[in-house]
Design an enzyme around this catalytic site. Structure first.
Site, PDB file in Angstrom:
ATOM      1  N   ASP A  19       0.795  -1.234   0.000  1.00 51.93           N
ATOM      2  CA  ASP A  19       0.000   0.000   0.000  1.00 51.93           C
ATOM      3  C   ASP A  19       0.826   1.283   0.000  1.00 51.93           C
ATOM      4  OD1 ASP A  19       0.622  -1.039   2.739  1.00 51.93           O
ATOM      5  OD2 ASP A  19      -0.099   0.938   3.282  1.00 51.93           O
ATOM      6  N   CYS A  20       2.060   1.254  -0.501  1.00 60.01           N
ATOM      7  CA  CYS A  20       2.889   2.469  -0.452  1.00 60.01           C
ATOM      8  C   CYS A  20       2.556   3.402  -1.626  1.00 60.01           C
ATOM      9  CB  CYS A  20       4.363   2.075  -0.495  1.00 60.01           C
ATOM     10  SG  CYS A  20       5.477   3.460  -0.756  1.00 60.01           S
ATOM     11  N   TRP A 206      -2.657   1.701   7.217  1.00 60.19           N
ATOM     12  CA  TRP A 206      -2.875   2.916   8.028  1.00 60.19           C
ATOM     13  C   TRP A 206      -3.284   2.607   9.469  1.00 60.19           C
ATOM     14  CZ3 TRP A 206      -1.015   7.404   6.874  1.00 60.19           C
ATOM     15  CH2 TRP A 206      -0.790   7.752   5.533  1.00 60.19           C
TER      16      TRP A 206
END
Length: 212
Positions: A19-20, A206
């Protein structure tokens, strides 16, 4: 010859793209420039030795140019623009800072525990400024032609939409319809579909930051 690029693997799923947003920015640039590449998914919780040998700081994205490994998405995108100048994604200098404060404003609001700290309004102000720019110059930041700014903003807006929707049940106001149209255009691009992280991996990425 294909470029070698190291990007984040999904948390708990080392064989899936992670998820970068900075990794996705580089992948989007490679895809849009039609540059062949070989992908290395790096589990950031268990980094392979060869990766830390060439990259002691252990950061991603990391790309290999002419037998030399380079880090930092700004640096990588700049080199890609030099080496593969067609199509050119260089934005007009006047537009280089458009939307640049959206991501830090989003992160501050996402992490905020105080509804009166002004972080929501600060994000709204940045999104309104983007909406005004797109109204005057859209559909992309520089009209019909996609630029490096769009490829940088696309993953960040995706993270914003997914994370704020999940953790705060917050959505970008419908009144900012130029921003909505812009996001729809970006997210529909074949390059974006191919390089985006699954929503559950964005949320998992997150979670520790939101609950810190």
């Amino acid at each position: 010859m294909a470029s070698e690029i190291c990007v984040k693997a999904a948390a708990g799923a080392p064989d899936i793209l992670g998820d970068c947003p900075f990794c996705q920015r580089v992948l989007l640039t490679l895809e849009e420039k039609k540059v062949p590449y070989k992908l290395h998914l790096i589990n950031l919780n268990d980094k392979p030795k060869w990766f830390t040998d060439v990259n002691p700081e252990g950061k991603v994205p990391l790309i290999k140019f002419d037998d030399k490994w380079m880090a930092d998405s700004d640096v990588i995108v700049g080199i890609l623009e030099e080496k593969y100048s067609t199509p050119s994604f260089s934005p007009p200098p006047d537009y280089s800072s458009v939307g640049s404060k959206i991501f830090p404003s989003f992160v501050k609001f996402l992490k905020s525990k105080d509804p009166n700290d002004g972080s929501e309004q600060a994000l709204l102000d940045e999104l309104k400024a983007l909406d005004e720019h797109l109204k005057a110059h859209g559909p992309y930041i520089n009209g019909e032609k996609i630029t490096a700014i769009d490829l940088s903003l696309a993953p960040k807006l995706y993270h914003l939409e997914v994370a704020l929707g999940h953790f705060k049940k917050w959505t970008i106001p419908e009144s900012l319809h130029h921003v909505h149209k812009y996001m729809k255009l970006l997210f529909a691009r074949e390059s974006f579909e191919k390089t985006k992280a699954a929503k559950e991996h964005v949320i998992a990425g997150w979670e520790p930051k939101v609950n810190a």
